[in-house]
Design an enzyme around this catalytic site. Structure first.
Site, PDB file in Angstrom:
ATOM      1  N   ARG A  12       0.845  -1.201   0.000  1.00  0.00           N
ATOM      2  CA  ARG A  12       0.000   0.000   0.000  1.00  0.00           C
ATOM      3  C   ARG A  12       0.882   1.253   0.000  1.00  0.00           C
ATOM      4  O   ARG A  12       1.018   1.931  -0.998  1.00  0.00           O
ATOM      5  CB  ARG A  12      -0.950  -0.004   1.220  1.00  0.00           C
ATOM      6  CG  ARG A  12      -2.154   0.930   1.073  1.00  0.00           C
ATOM      7  CD  ARG A  12      -1.870   2.390   1.360  1.00  0.00           C
ATOM      8  NE  ARG A  12      -1.313   2.611   2.685  1.00  0.00           N
ATOM      9  CZ  ARG A  12      -0.844   3.773   3.092  1.00  0.00           C
ATOM     10  NH1 ARG A  12      -0.872   4.836   2.284  1.00  0.00           N
ATOM     11  NH2 ARG A  12      -0.309   3.902   4.290  1.00  0.00           N
ATOM     12  N   ASP A  13       1.552   1.522   1.094  1.00  0.00           N
ATOM     13  CA  ASP A  13       2.308   2.768   1.208  1.00  0.00           C
ATOM     14  C   ASP A  13       3.504   2.786   0.264  1.00  0.00           C
ATOM     15  O   ASP A  13       3.848   3.824  -0.303  1.00  0.00           O
ATOM     16  CB  ASP A  13       2.769   2.960   2.662  1.00  0.00           C
ATOM     17  CG  ASP A  13       3.125   4.412   2.969  1.00  0.00           C
ATOM     18  OD1 ASP A  13       2.825   5.291   2.148  1.00  0.00           O
ATOM     19  OD2 ASP A  13       3.699   4.664   4.040  1.00  0.00           O
ATOM     20  N   HIS A 203       4.249   3.791  12.807  1.00  0.00           N
ATOM     21  CA  HIS A 203       4.544   3.831  11.362  1.00  0.00           C
ATOM     22  C   HIS A 203       5.456   5.037  11.157  1.00  0.00           C
ATOM     23  O   HIS A 203       5.003   6.182  11.185  1.00  0.00           O
ATOM     24  CB  HIS A 203       3.217   3.967  10.603  1.00  0.00           C
ATOM     25  CG  HIS A 203       3.356   4.263   9.131  1.00  0.00           C
ATOM     26  ND1 HIS A 203       2.464   3.801   8.189  1.00  0.00           N
ATOM     27  CD2 HIS A 203       4.272   4.964   8.435  1.00  0.00           C
ATOM     28  CE1 HIS A 203       2.820   4.230   6.990  1.00  0.00           C
ATOM     29  NE2 HIS A 203       3.921   4.936   7.114  1.00  0.00           N
ATOM     30  N   HIS A 205       8.342   7.004   9.016  1.00  0.00           N
ATOM     31  CA  HIS A 205       9.079   7.134   7.755  1.00  0.00           C
ATOM     32  C   HIS A 205      10.559   7.367   8.027  1.00  0.00           C
ATOM     33  O   HIS A 205      10.939   7.928   9.056  1.00  0.00           O
ATOM     34  CB  HIS A 205       8.487   8.262   6.903  1.00  0.00           C
ATOM     35  CG  HIS A 205       7.274   7.819   6.143  1.00  0.00           C
ATOM     36  ND1 HIS A 205       7.000   8.184   4.852  1.00  0.00           N
ATOM     37  CD2 HIS A 205       6.264   6.987   6.500  1.00  0.00           C
ATOM     38  CE1 HIS A 205       5.877   7.616   4.458  1.00  0.00           C
ATOM     39  NE2 HIS A 205       5.401   6.890   5.439  1.00  0.00           N
ATOM     40  N   CYS A 236       4.878   9.682   0.872  1.00  0.00           N
ATOM     41  CA  CYS A 236       3.490  10.130   0.817  1.00  0.00           C
ATOM     42  C   CYS A 236       3.369  11.164  -0.282  1.00  0.00           C
ATOM     43  O   CYS A 236       4.007  12.213  -0.210  1.00  0.00           O
ATOM     44  CB  CYS A 236       3.070  10.726   2.159  1.00  0.00           C
ATOM     45  SG  CYS A 236       1.441  11.499   2.108  1.00  0.00           S
ATOM     46  N   ASN A 245      10.058   4.569   3.416  1.00  0.00           N
ATOM     47  CA  ASN A 245       9.580   3.926   4.630  1.00  0.00           C
ATOM     48  C   ASN A 245      10.744   3.251   5.341  1.00  0.00           C
ATOM     49  O   ASN A 245      11.827   3.107   4.780  1.00  0.00           O
ATOM     50  CB  ASN A 245       8.544   2.855   4.272  1.00  0.00           C
ATOM     51  CG  ASN A 245       7.138   3.415   4.246  1.00  0.00           C
ATOM     52  OD1 ASN A 245       6.639   3.839   5.275  1.00  0.00           O
ATOM     53  ND2 ASN A 245       6.522   3.445   3.078  1.00  0.00           N
TER      54      ASN A 245
END
Lengths: 302, 302
Positions: A12-13, A203, A205, A236, A245
């Site tokens: 996803r990210d 979460h 980064h 993002c 990430n």
């Protein structure tokens, strides 16, 4: 051995940060390898408007693929609103992650709603899907690209309002990678102390090379899981310059050395990171070469 | 504000990892920028056989340049033996760093001596130069490319023998980047407890993405300084695959956020990392883009 949950968010990210469309078959090929490496909790996609994020087209196919093929895996999807939640549940998912930001301006840029409106969406999702597990993502907890450094008090207030709606699981996100050790320590200590009946994930980064350190400190201060992306792929698209990430394989290496039971196969993780890097152009922050089997064959200790 | 000493080792450990010879004028141009950015303790070179490490040719010129131009800077040099120490002192340096490894086989590969012979060299250096400050580098404290994981007991024994010779300052080095949090914590806690009259620095390679985390933990557990290299340039040519030092600018960013007084100018550090990257091909592990002035101009908080 202490347990820790690594939540894989690469599909996803990670994928969301990639400009060129990744074919659905390549997406599922990466997920195959992640499952084979031992990952069991995977954020497999998000149910968003294909106009807003074309990369997430095929969310339903990806979901059906994983649900059919891997009954032991816990897939979940990010949803920006009730519409997304309906699509995710219709695709068969048993867990969803609504997202909102702590900062008004990032929430508006990211999902075109006020924080108040997002709270209403989460409330509606909670009411309409009482049997679906909900883990609320809260973005920009540590800093916002538009509003700067964030404080912990507004976070605790937002958590309280979400708790009143019935939410018990949260992921606290460092969307742009500006968290620092004392801040991470304070946020997780205060959040877990104020809401002892809730679960908190981190979460973080890796934008400023603090991903491993801050993820480690989140776990030391009450987080029960950390979200990471294979290869460190990520960023993002609505937070300018926020790339990278924290890499699943690097965190996994650290946790193994620390004596955690991760259930992951390091060589397969490294192979997956390499497979991804060979097939998808993007920002990668992992140092996986040095934890590879070849490195160990050169005599380097694990 | 708590103080912490960042010891810049780019001009020695960073440059040493580069195959192509860096002209002396480029070396001093990098040092100029490091001083301008606020760094005051700099490992400017090493006095080794030019046959063994051709990159370190010009050590005397570099030393004289720094000593003449920057009286407020504390330059020091790595020396593998008494011969090197004599050259360093003859060049005017007031501080030198003899190096030996905790593991026999790495000591032999790195400086062609047994650990016993290296102890004799340090003893001779201590005796011949009573007015020179000596900071003993100990390599492979956490792991060795030939002998694997190292234990803390032999380290404490080696420290005891060096203490008996009169050494009071040490740098504990993770030469190949295999240290992990519990190990770093244990090593620095036990070393500082056993030798309360000594100073301990940390030198952690970023090979497996643990450089920031382990440097942070070293400082939390008794280290009074950390060694870093601008840009994260680095590696050990005698430890196969061990690339990447912990980046000065990234550690400096973290320490500033934590409230330490570093005395460093972040923008100048970033500019120096970029200058180096533009002029010297090598392995860089820093994420400096995200702490740059341009990034802040995009609205990103520091």
């Amino acid at each position: 051995m202490p347990q820790v949950k690594l939540v894989e968010i690469g599909p996803r990210d990670g994928f969301q940060s990639v400009n060129e469309f990744i074919p659905t078959s390549l997406k599922t090929a990466v997920i195959d390898r992640l499952v084979e490496a031992g990952l069991r909790k995977i954020q497999i996609t998000s149910f968003v408007s294909p106009k807003a994020i074309p990369q997430m087209k095929g969310a339903r196919q990806v979901s059906e693929y994983v649900l059919t093929k891997y009954p032991a895996v816990e897939p979940f999807a990010l949803v920006p609103n009730l519409t997304g939640a309906k699509m995710a549940v219709a695709a068969g998912l048993k867990e969803i992650g609504p997202v909102m930001s702590l900062s008004e301006s990032h929430n508006m840029a990211n999902i075109r709603r006020s924080v108040e409106e997002s709270l209403e969406e989460t409330k509606a999702i909670r009411q309409q899907f009482p049997d679906t597990k909900i883990t609320q993502d809260i973005a920009t907890v540590f800093g916002c690209p538009f509003e700067g450094r964030m404080r912990v008090e507004p976070l605790l207030e937002l958590l309280g309002r979400l708790h009143a709606i019935g939410i018990r699981d949260f992921t606290l996100c460092d969307t742009i990678g500006v968290a620092y050790p004392k801040q991470v320590t304070e946020v997780f200590q205060k959040a877990t102390a104020a809401f002892p009946d809730c679960g908190f994930g981190a979460h973080i980064h890796d934008t400023r090379n603090m991903g491993i350190l801050n993820s480690y400190l989140a776990l030391q201060n009450g987080a029960s899981s950390v979200q990471t992306a294979i290869g460190g792929l990520g960023g993002c698209p609505f937070a300018p310059g926020a790339s990278g990430n924290t890499a699943t394989e690097d965190i996994s290496y650290m946790l193994e050395r620390e004596g955690y039971a991760t259930g992951l196969d390091m060589d397969k993780l490294v192979a997956t990171a390499r497979f991804l890097q060979a097939n998808v152009a993007g920002n990668y922050s992992g140092h996986h070469a040095a934890i590879s089997a070849e490195f160990r064959e050169m005599g380097m200790p694990a």
